[in-house]
Design a protein around this motif. Sequence first.
Motif: not given
Length: 401
Positions: A140, A144, A166-167, A170-171, A173-174, A234, A371
């Motif tokens: 993190r 990233e 980045s956020s 992350h949201t 692809t997670s 990602a 993740k």
Amino acid sequence: MSTHHPAPRLYGDDFRERPQDAYARLRAAGPVAWAEITEGVYALVVTSWTAARALLADPDFTRDPGHWSAVAENRIPAELAFMVVPGVQHAEGRVHERLRRALEECLAGIDVHEIRARVHRDSRMLIHRFAARGHADLMREYAEPIVALAFTELLGCPPGTADPLSSAVHTLTSAAPDATLGWTDLAGILRDTVAAKRRAPGTDLTSFLLAHPAALSDQEAVGLLASLIVLGVAPTAAWIGSTLHALLTEPAYASRLVGGAVTLRTAMNETLSLRCPVANSSVHYARRPKTVYGVQVPLGVPVLVSHAATGLDPGRPGRGDALDRSHLAWSAGMHRCPAPGLATSIAEAAIENAVDALWDLSAPVSTVAAKPGPFMHCPAHVGVLFSPLQERERNTPGELL
């Protein structure tokens, strides 16, 4: 879906902690088998290397998510927004050829040496933020953000957009419950970037794309940039984090590198081969009802290539070691990754700098959950300990920091 036993889940805590168990169950069911990819949503998953190569080249399948029944019925689960993000990865025929050519020709004009220099500069800045603490989360706080910085600079995004980008990625692809919001945020950043470069072109990828003879519309340009970001940021961050985690927690992996038996790039290839960061992607849909390896593929059902599982397939050709490049981490066929050299340059420079700057790294926890979600596979956190900055300054005057 018809099955006598519950399908393996490619989400949830059990999958995050023991993904290999789900892949073993899928492989036992055959080269192509049913899995649950979020609550109540089922897909077929390809775990066989041979079956995956065949599917990636099969004209009876399309990447267009318009063939997914959830799209037609307007009931796409929010956490699966990643599967319908616009971009060249979903285009077909002449449209795909035109967009892909524009992207490849513009990427060819990027100076990879300059990218590496930027990564070295940005990595020093990021490491300096936590160097005095003596501990950090290299996923993190390093992997990233370093990739987000590299891509926002590549695209010419406005200053300060790396963290929100980045956020958002992350949201998305997670497979988070607010993944749709992640796409909204990312699309907003890219629209702003395209608008800014229409007004004042620069020497960046966005400006190159807008000036290309393909005469892209704003919507097409945003889609191309989205493809590059979603399928580049990602996975590259996951590649960096997974490689650093393996170096710190797998003695045999690290000793081959430290002892000079393999190069860093070869070690990175082993990560792609055996710990593929793009876990279950390359989503396809049958154009017509079809039987694949004895499994009936209905219309409207996603078929995911499990790049993670195909890397571990006992029937995969090659030796399966660090030198084996038969893996499908870059996919294959017409939708193969258009920028493997770019991703490799970013990842290699980032890993080099982390290992050189934080020379006495150690990982107190060797086993870390991955993740969430079915799409990316990498440690959720890479917690490390190292000598704080002040101590290293006394003992190693020539240290990078």
